[in-house]
Design a protein around this motif. Structure first.
Motif, PDB file in Angstrom:
ATOM      1  N   THR A 192      43.700  21.427  -4.330  1.00 47.67           N
ATOM      2  CA  THR A 192      42.270  21.924  -4.094  1.00 47.67           C
ATOM      3  C   THR A 192      41.800  21.011  -2.882  1.00 47.67           C
ATOM      4  O   THR A 192      40.332  21.254  -2.534  1.00 47.67           O
ATOM      5  N   THR A 193      42.438  20.492  -2.012  1.00 50.30           N
ATOM      6  CA  THR A 193      41.855  19.771  -0.911  1.00 50.30           C
ATOM      7  C   THR A 193      42.142  20.586   0.432  1.00 50.30           C
ATOM      8  O   THR A 193      41.368  21.030   1.180  1.00 50.30           O
ATOM      9  N   LEU A 194      43.479  20.744   0.700  1.00 53.49           N
ATOM     10  CA  LEU A 194      43.867  21.958   1.816  1.00 53.49           C
ATOM     11  C   LEU A 194      44.728  22.847   0.913  1.00 53.49           C
ATOM     12  O   LEU A 194      45.891  22.855   0.722  1.00 53.49           O
ATOM     13  N   ASN A 195      43.883  23.883   0.322  1.00 52.02           N
ATOM     14  CA  ASN A 195      44.249  24.756  -0.556  1.00 52.02           C
ATOM     15  C   ASN A 195      45.460  25.630  -0.435  1.00 52.02           C
ATOM     16  O   ASN A 195      45.690  25.729   0.676  1.00 52.02           O
ATOM     17  N   TYR A 196      46.345  25.482  -1.673  1.00 56.54           N
ATOM     18  CA  TYR A 196      47.574  26.276  -1.595  1.00 56.54           C
ATOM     19  C   TYR A 196      47.401  27.674  -0.828  1.00 56.54           C
ATOM     20  O   TYR A 196      48.341  28.117   0.107  1.00 56.54           O
ATOM     21  N   GLU A 197      46.629  28.349  -1.257  1.00 62.97           N
ATOM     22  CA  GLU A 197      46.279  29.838  -0.441  1.00 62.97           C
ATOM     23  C   GLU A 197      44.820  29.645  -0.235  1.00 62.97           C
ATOM     24  O   GLU A 197      44.008  28.937  -0.501  1.00 62.97           O
ATOM     25  N   PRO A 198      44.600  30.039   1.290  1.00 65.70           N
ATOM     26  CA  PRO A 198      45.740  30.845   2.030  1.00 65.70           C
ATOM     27  C   PRO A 198      46.625  30.003   2.923  1.00 65.70           C
ATOM     28  O   PRO A 198      47.320  30.563   3.787  1.00 65.70           O
ATOM     29  N   ASN A 199      46.684  28.719   2.814  1.00 65.07           N
ATOM     30  CA  ASN A 199      47.316  27.777   3.927  1.00 65.07           C
ATOM     31  C   ASN A 199      48.815  27.898   3.937  1.00 65.07           C
ATOM     32  O   ASN A 199      49.477  28.023   5.109  1.00 65.07           O
ATOM     33  N   PHE A 200      49.305  28.015   2.528  1.00 65.01           N
ATOM     34  CA  PHE A 200      50.831  27.983   2.648  1.00 65.01           C
ATOM     35  C   PHE A 200      51.366  29.250   3.262  1.00 65.01           C
ATOM     36  O   PHE A 200      52.559  29.227   4.225  1.00 65.01           O
TER      37      PHE A 200
END
Length: 420
Positions: A192-200
């Motif tokens: 929840t810091t560099l959110n899984y979505e949409p980043n991954f």
């Protein structure tokens, strides 16, 4: 004739090395170093420092004979703008220093980092594909999504296409025509810091486009880490070379630094392949300093589970009973050898080091921060890309690695040489 024996200190970190740039540089040269060693640039998280990234690879460097560079960010975070300037350019000068002063292999230079360091890894691979052969990204954002400079800030538009993401990388080094770096991606779904979505998904799309890959080029598998079960897609190019590896784990948090992944990064880089070495001493950690994989090692579970040592597509195979780390482990107990049997081994302990934590979410710097620290170095956190404890209940993992003393045989040889 009696020979007086005195112990020899093992390798230690050189801090604030004068390499000709302004960004601070720490350097680790193991006692037993390859004749032409590889280099890993180990990049810390927001609110951390160069020392926080010392232990991630130190035991592995002792075992496999490569060098470690840890830069210090100029602010709370690294400036992960994908451009051939600033902190990124300074890091390439650090690499050149290692090549010149320590005969490092310019074809075996890699970057790896967690959180802010992961974002910086993507930026380095985009801007300097002529310097870096690959990188391992533990919970980052795609190149071009970091907007905060040396402070926390990112924006990852969900509607940006793979080609548009790829164009950001290509424009970062417009004159480059060679083979692009190989990329390993890691992300937990509970980030929840560099959110899984949409980043991954954006990272996978970006590097798939840059490397000219499609889903048909991938093989999927799962493997049990410590403590996560990772879903892996291994992408090979037309020549059959593993060029992209994407890994996600259900429920894994933002902080992946203490979850036994660094040995797998070394496997992906190919730095676990032993090469002729120079120097003497007990630089390589042995079984007494290594971690015990019981209850913590990564097993190659499931059909076609991933092996930690194989360098082929996805490193399939490996021992079904997990990776033991009786030899060549990290003296802190954070990582095992894992390079000779299946899976990326991690010890049951795993040292933790300093750094404050945050529970920031979304694409802005706002969010409730939790400045909890544990041991070692600590720094204030302004809601940056440091480690959240909200989803895992665990404190940030660093690494404090014990130094090994030289063996009797090495001392004797040194004494004989000095006597000659």
């Amino acid at each position: 004739m009696l020979l007086t024996i005195s112990p020899s200190l093992a390798a230690s970190w050189q801090t604030r090395v004068n390499y000709g740039g302004n960004t601070p540089m720490d350097l680790y040269v193991p006692d037993k170093v390859d004749a032409s060693p590889g280099v890993v640039v180990s990049l810390h998280y927001c609110s951390g420092n160069a020392g926080n990234a010392h232990g991630w690879f130190q035991g592995l460097a002792d075992q496999h004979g490569f060098l470690i560079i840890t830069p210090q960010a100029g602010g709370n975070c690294f400036d992960a703008t994908p451009a051939r300037s600033g902190e990124r350019e300074a890091i390439t000068k650090m690499v050149q220093y290692a090549i010149t002063q320590h005969h490092a292999d310019p074809t075996r230079v890699f970057a790896a980092g967690a959180s802010s360091g992961a974002c910086m890894t993507n930026a380095l691979l985009a801007a300097y594909p002529d310097v870096f052969a690959g990188g391992s990204v533990l919970a980052g954002v795609p190149a071009g999504a970091w907007t905060g400079g040396n402070a926390y800030g990112w924006t990852t538009p969900a509607n940006r296409t793979a080609a548009q993401w790829g164009d950001i990388v290509r424009k970062a080094s417009p004159n480059f025509t060679g083979a692009r770096p190989r990329v390993q991606l890691w992300h937990g779904t509970a980030d929840t810091t560099l959110n899984y979505e949409p980043n991954f998904a954006a990272e996978v799309s970006q590097w798939s486009d840059v490397l000219g890959l499609s889903h048909s080029d991938s093989k999927t598998s799962t493997f049990k880490g410590s403590p996560d079960t990772w879903n892996r897609a291994s992408f090979t190019n037309a020549a059959g070379t593993l060029v992209l590896e994407s890994n996600y784990a259900q429920g894994a948090p933002h902080d992946l630094s203490g979850r036994g992944l660094w040995a797998d990064a070394v496997r992906f880089f190919g730095l676990d392949m032993d090469a002729p070495s120079t120097g003497e001493g007990a630089g390589g950690a042995d079984g007494t300093g290594g971690s015990d994989a019981s209850g913590g090692g990564s097993s190659a579970s499931g059909a076609g589970g991933q092996g930690g040592s194989a360098s082929g597509a996805g490193g399939q195979g490996g021992s079904a009973n997990g990776a033991t780390s009786g030899t060549g482990g990290d003296a802190s107990g954070s990582t095992g050898s894992g390079a000779t049997t299946g899976g990326a081994a991690q010890g049951t302990g795993g040292a933790t080091t300093g750094g404050s934590t945050s529970n920031a979410s979304g694409s802005t710097a706002s969010g409730d921060s939790d400045p909890t620290t544990t041991g070692g170095d600590s720094a204030s956190d302004d809601g940056g890309c440091s480690f959240s404890v909200a989803s895992s209940g665990q404190l940030p993992g660093g690494a404090l690695v014990g130094l090994l003393v030289a063996g009797l045989g090495a001392v004797v040889r040194r004494r004989r040489q000095s006597a000659a």
